[in-house]
Design a protein around this motif. Structure first.
Motif, short mmCIF file in Angstrom:
data_model
loop_
_atom_site.label_atom_id
_atom_site.label_comp_id
_atom_site.label_asym_id
_atom_site.label_seq_id
_atom_site.Cartn_x
_atom_site.Cartn_y
_atom_site.Cartn_z
N HIS A 173 1.39 5.04 -2.01
CA HIS A 173 0.89 6.04 -2.96
C HIS A 173 2.06 6.88 -3.46
O HIS A 173 2.64 7.65 -2.71
CB HIS A 173 -0.13 6.96 -2.28
N HIS A 217 0.85 -1.21 0.00
CA HIS A 217 0.00 0.00 0.00
C HIS A 217 0.88 1.25 0.00
O HIS A 217 1.23 1.78 1.04
CB HIS A 217 -0.87 -0.06 1.26
N HIS A 221 -6.08 -0.64 5.88
CA HIS A 221 -5.87 0.21 7.07
C HIS A 221 -6.97 0.14 8.14
O HIS A 221 -7.63 1.12 8.44
CB HIS A 221 -5.56 1.66 6.69
N ASP A 245 0.83 2.42 3.86
CA ASP A 245 -0.07 3.47 3.37
C ASP A 245 0.72 4.79 3.23
O ASP A 245 0.23 5.86 3.60
CB ASP A 245 -1.29 3.65 4.27
ZN ZN Z 1 -4.00 4.55 1.09
#
Ligand code: ZN
Ligand code: NAG
Ligand code: NAG
Length: 509
Positions: free
Chosen positions: A68, A66, A254, A331
């Motif tokens: 970005h 995960h 998450h 994340d």
């Molecule tokens: Zn995310």
């Protein structure tokens, strides 16, 4: 183990005295980027690069499910005016410096766009910029039209090696309706794709946000109030229900509260195809961070928000230890703090010169791709001692590889696997050190939420397909040789039923 390598096997790289997975000490022989021998006393020939692991722990390269990077190219991000702190270059440089050798990035579809074109654009971008780590893409589906579901996704899954989709139940520009959600899950099942779900009830969050705004309560700390636990738990329950009805493997991303974990655990006990992810911020940071002075609370704004209840944080640790969580991801979604296009977007100058803080305008997300492995190693294995190395490897590498169709090429130290390897420091020779962002990290952000935490170990070296890419604090890769990885279907165990509930019903009519 124990046999000598067959004569004539010439290794490019030989790792000596590796305590693999904390369970067996051996040498690792590598040829052309692949692990080709495990054993004692493997033979180094002329030209073999020999690295002594000094009996330190050696684990498979981290796989971060995960991350970005470069997603600020989307229409949504352009409208909001935010610029991410990391590109694919700086983000993957940071990844390998923390022992992560494969990152799962996102190709984001905006409403009425073609997913296929989007994926092609992200491929082009990654080729142009170059990556230090291997990478794959999850397809973010915000507009599941018949064209996308019936034509584009089948091609992407079967030929493009993209075997996961991400769906949002919240955010104005991204959320899909329940009807769209069900249709997307049907397609996912048919194509053998995993559905990743951001599970928060968007209407509930919007309602709370409006109420707070009408009272003028808009500072960063109200982010936590706007996203109550109930918003997560409700959406998780709905998503898990739909996953069971459609018989589609699903990962809830998450997860941050106990109530969601209970729903997930119940589904898992019934052998439903439900998997769960949590992230470092929900283990180590509480919502009090959001109240830090001088707008510093904005550094911690993310969704779901940091939680208040110490009981939640304890429960998340239990889920890490007892198997409720399948994977542990960062994340990573960084925005610089001192940046008009970063976190400062949430601080708005009024006509009279005063400032208003507005959490809804603060770009969501924290950096964390580099600290993920060392944090779990240090906090989970060494300090709390609530997990062993085997479970650490499962959470950070083996399970993400299985979930996303990369195992055993990735996520394993086995003959035939890619030589993606982390060599830790021998524990007795590592002096604990406090993280200072500027000195220690390799990302493009200007802060780390984990500054001040004392680390009890850190990767000493990272190898990507047999090449040392990080060594003693320095990224030493000369070129960005990370490759796109084509993926297969999920290989984590779950019971495949006869079909979706509709198929079963139909047969009984
Ligand atoms: Zn995310
Ligand atoms: C794991 O811990 C969670 C959180 O405390 C709990 O809800 C769950 O029942 C536990 N599961 C098992 C199998 O022990
Ligand atoms: C190390 O752990 C991985 C993941 O659990 C496993 O696939 C691999 O076989 C292990 N290697 C050794 C040598 O124990």
């Amino acid at each position: 183990m124990g046999s000598l390598s067959p004569p004539g096997q010439a290794f490019d790289v030989l790792l000596r005295n590796a305590n693999v997975n904390g369970s067996v000490v051996c040498d690792i022989g590598i040829q052309c980027g692949i692990i080709t021998a495990l054993g004692l006393g493997l033979h180094a020939s002329h030209g073999t690069e020999v690295i002594d692991c000094e009996y330190a722990i050696v684990t498979p390269g981290g796989i971060d499910g995960h991350v970005h990077l470069s997603q600020d190219k989307s229409q949504r991000a352009k409208e909001a005016g935010c610029v991410a702190a990391d590109t694919i270059e700086t983000g993957t440089r940071s990844a390998v410096a923390g022992g992560t050798t494969t990152v799962m990035l996102f190709a984001e579809q905006s409403k009425s766009e073609s997913v296929k074109e989007k994926v092609a654009q992200y491929h082009e971008l990654a080729d142009q910029i170059g990556s230090y780590a291997d990478y794959g893409f999850h397809a973010i589906i915000t507009d599941p039209t018949p064209e996308v579901l019936e034509n584009e996704l089948p091609t992407l899954a079967r030929e493009g090696g993209i075997t996961s989709m991400k769906l949002f139940l919240t955010y104005k520009h991204m959320r899909i309706s329940d009807a769209q959600f069900l249709r997307a899950l049907k397609t996912a099942r048919e194509l053998g794709m995993v559905a990743l779900v951001h599970a928060e009830n968007g209407d509930l969050v919007d309602f709370f946000t409006e109420q707070l705004e009408s009272l003028g309560l808009t500072q960063p700390q109200y982010k936590a109030v706007a996203h109550p636990s109930a918003a997560e738990a409700e959406a998780v329950n709905r998503a898990v229900t739909f996953s069971a009805v459609m018989d589609t493997p699903m990962l809830i991303v998450h997860v941050s509260v106990k109530e969601s974990m209970c729903v997930i655990r119940r589904a898992q006990s019934a052998l439903k195809p439900v998997f769960a992810e949590t992230c470092p911020q929900y283990l180590l940071l509480g919502k009090e961070r959001l109240t830090e002075e001088h707008f510093c609370g904005a550094k911690y704004v993310c969704s779901p928000p940091l939680r208040s209840d110490p009981a939640d944080i304890e429960a998340i640790w239990q889920g890490i230890a007892n198997g409720t969580f399948t994977i542990f991801s960062s994340d990573h979604c960084p925005y610089r703090f001192n940046d008009a296009n970063g976190k400062q977007l949430g601080r708005i100058q009024n006509d009279d010169g005063t400032m208003t803080e507005q959490f809804t305008k603060v770009p969501n997300g924290l950096p964390g791709v580099e600290t993920r492995l060392p944090l779990l190693f240090s906090e989970g294995v060494l300090k709390r001692k609530c997990i062993d190395i085997k479970r650490f490897v499962e959470l950070t590498s083996e399970n993400p590889a299985k979930l996303y169709g990369l195992y055993p090429r990735k996520g394993a130290i086995q003959i035939g696997s890619d030589a993606d390897i982390v060599i830790w420091h021998p524990q007795s020779s590592f002096a604990p050190r406090r993280l200072s962002h500027a000195r220690d990290l390799h990302d493009g952000c200007d802060y780390s939420p984990y500054e001040g935490i004392e680390f009890w170990n850190w990767p000493r070296m990272t190898l990507l397909r047999g090449s040392v890419v990080f060594r003693d604090g320095q990224v030493v890769a000369k070129n960005r040789v990370g490759r796109f990885v084509k993926r297969k279907g999920c290989s984590l165990p779950y019971i495949k039923r006869m079909g979706q509930q509709w198929d079963i019903l139909k047969a009984s009519i």
